[in-house]
Design a protein around this motif. Structure first.
Motif, mmCIF file in Angstrom:
data_model
loop_
_atom_site.group_PDB
_atom_site.id
_atom_site.type_symbol
_atom_site.label_atom_id
_atom_site.label_comp_id
_atom_site.label_asym_id
_atom_site.label_seq_id
_atom_site.Cartn_x
_atom_site.Cartn_y
_atom_site.Cartn_z
ATOM 1 N N GLU A 57 -2.024 -1.013 10.231
ATOM 2 C CA GLU A 57 -3.000 -0.758 9.159
ATOM 3 C C GLU A 57 -2.307 -0.193 7.929
ATOM 4 O O GLU A 57 -2.570 -0.621 6.803
ATOM 5 C CB GLU A 57 -4.090 0.200 9.640
ATOM 6 N N ASN A 58 -1.429 0.752 8.121
ATOM 7 C CA ASN A 58 -0.711 1.349 6.996
ATOM 8 C C ASN A 58 0.179 0.309 6.306
ATOM 9 O O ASN A 58 0.271 0.272 5.083
ATOM 10 C CB ASN A 58 0.115 2.542 7.480
ATOM 11 N N ARG A 60 -0.340 -2.904 6.167
ATOM 12 C CA ARG A 60 -1.210 -3.792 5.397
ATOM 13 C C ARG A 60 -1.630 -3.134 4.084
ATOM 14 O O ARG A 60 -1.666 -3.771 3.036
ATOM 15 C CB ARG A 60 -2.440 -4.179 6.217
ATOM 16 N N ARG A 61 -1.927 -1.829 4.132
ATOM 17 C CA ARG A 61 -2.330 -1.108 2.935
ATOM 18 C C ARG A 61 -1.193 -1.082 1.919
ATOM 19 O O ARG A 61 -1.398 -1.351 0.733
ATOM 20 C CB ARG A 61 -2.747 0.323 3.297
ATOM 21 N N SER A 64 -0.668 -4.558 0.486
ATOM 22 C CA SER A 64 -1.725 -4.865 -0.473
ATOM 23 C C SER A 64 -1.472 -4.167 -1.807
ATOM 24 O O SER A 64 -1.646 -4.752 -2.883
ATOM 25 C CB SER A 64 -3.079 -4.430 0.101
ATOM 26 N N TYR A 65 -1.057 -2.919 -1.736
ATOM 27 C CA TYR A 65 -0.756 -2.170 -2.954
ATOM 28 C C TYR A 65 0.400 -2.816 -3.718
ATOM 29 O O TYR A 65 0.336 -3.005 -4.938
ATOM 30 C CB TYR A 65 -0.420 -0.719 -2.604
#
Length: 74
Positions: A57-58, A60-61, A64-65
């Protein structure tokens, strides 16, 4: 690869116990492989890989950023 580095960094910033463990592992690696960067890196690899496997999850974040930054610079 950059995403992994940033996700790992963010994880360490949020987990003081992990920082202590990682510091211990790095100290051991430096003592065991003072003139062998590959040995030093390999010694830490299991710890890093274990953490990264829990950070989907991290990652992916962060990805994305970084993607949004890239798009804004175009």
């Amino acid at each position: 690869v950059l995403v992994d580095y940033l996700a790992f960094r963010d994880y360490l910033r949020q987990n003081p116990r992990a920082v202590e463990e990682y510091s211990r592992i790095k100290t051991q690696a430096a003592a065991l492989y003072p003139h062998d960067i590959d040995g030093y890196t390999d010694y830490k690899k299991e710890f890093v890989t274990n953490i990264l496997s829990r950070l989907d999850e991290n990652r992916r974040r962060v990805a994305s950023y970084l993607d949004s930054l890239d798009k804004s610079l175009r």
